[in-house]
Write a protein that holds these residues in place. Structure first.
Motif, short mmCIF file in Angstrom:
data_model
loop_
_atom_site.label_atom_id
_atom_site.label_comp_id
_atom_site.label_asym_id
_atom_site.label_seq_id
_atom_site.Cartn_x
_atom_site.Cartn_y
_atom_site.Cartn_z
N GLU A 36 2.03 -14.34 5.40
CA GLU A 36 2.08 -13.04 6.07
C GLU A 36 0.75 -12.67 6.72
O GLU A 36 0.70 -11.82 7.61
CB GLU A 36 2.47 -11.93 5.07
CG GLU A 36 3.82 -12.11 4.43
CD GLU A 36 3.76 -12.99 3.17
OE1 GLU A 36 4.83 -13.23 2.60
OE2 GLU A 36 2.67 -13.44 2.77
N ASN A 60 3.33 -7.64 8.84
CA ASN A 60 3.73 -6.23 8.83
C ASN A 60 2.80 -5.46 7.88
O ASN A 60 2.04 -6.07 7.12
CB ASN A 60 5.21 -6.06 8.43
CG ASN A 60 5.50 -6.66 7.08
OD1 ASN A 60 4.98 -6.20 6.06
ND2 ASN A 60 6.33 -7.70 7.05
N GLN A 61 2.89 -4.16 7.92
CA GLN A 61 2.00 -3.33 7.11
C GLN A 61 2.26 -3.50 5.61
O GLN A 61 1.33 -3.48 4.80
CB GLN A 61 2.15 -1.86 7.50
CG GLN A 61 1.13 -0.97 6.84
CD GLN A 61 1.12 0.43 7.40
OE1 GLN A 61 1.89 0.78 8.28
NE2 GLN A 61 0.23 1.25 6.90
N ASP A 62 3.52 -3.68 5.22
CA ASP A 62 3.84 -3.88 3.80
C ASP A 62 3.16 -5.12 3.24
O ASP A 62 2.71 -5.12 2.09
CB ASP A 62 5.35 -3.98 3.60
CG ASP A 62 6.06 -2.66 3.87
OD1 ASP A 62 5.40 -1.59 3.84
OD2 ASP A 62 7.28 -2.70 4.11
N GLN A 65 -0.44 -4.26 2.48
CA GLN A 65 -0.52 -3.44 1.27
C GLN A 65 -0.32 -4.29 0.01
O GLN A 65 -1.02 -4.12 -0.97
CB GLN A 65 0.49 -2.29 1.31
CG GLN A 65 0.13 -1.19 2.27
CD GLN A 65 -1.20 -0.53 1.94
OE1 GLN A 65 -1.55 -0.35 0.79
NE2 GLN A 65 -1.95 -0.17 2.96
N ALA A 66 0.63 -5.20 0.07
CA ALA A 66 0.90 -6.07 -1.07
C ALA A 66 -0.31 -6.95 -1.38
O ALA A 66 -0.61 -7.22 -2.55
CB ALA A 66 2.14 -6.92 -0.81
#
Length: 102
Positions: A36, A60-62, A65-66
């Motif tokens: 990612e 992606n933004q998620d 964050q993860a």
């Protein structure tokens, strides 16, 4: 969902830039395992001896964050905290494409 990019600046204690660069390059190396994370670059500017710039591109933004919850990331954050005097998110971006991005 569109790609997620961050351009940030770290300011560190005087004389600690090289140490912070090493920490951030370790972070970049750990990101090689994450599909990612499409791009993670560490840069310095000659006229700012206590600053380091990081440009990241994520699927992606998620995903970004993860990555912050990973043990390896948390360990590097703890190493860096004592020498950081400032952090600035210069910009949040939506990368479209180009060399180095899928």
């Amino acid at each position: 969902m569109s790609k997620f990019g961050l351009f940030g600046k770290f300011t560190v204690q005087e004389g600690q830039r090289d140490h912070m660069v090493d920490i951030l390059l370790d972070a970049a190396k750990s990101m090689e395992q994450l599909q990612e994370c499409e791009l993670y670059t560490v840069s310095i500017a000659e006229n700012e001896p206590d600053c380091i710039y990081v440009y990241e591109v994520w699927s992606n933004q998620d995903a970004h964050q993860a990555s912050l919850t990973l043990e390896s990331t948390q360990t590097l954050i703890q190493k860096a905290k004592p020498i950081i005097t400032g952090m600035e998110r210069i910009s949040t971006l939506h990368p479209i494409g180009g060399k180095g991005l899928s």
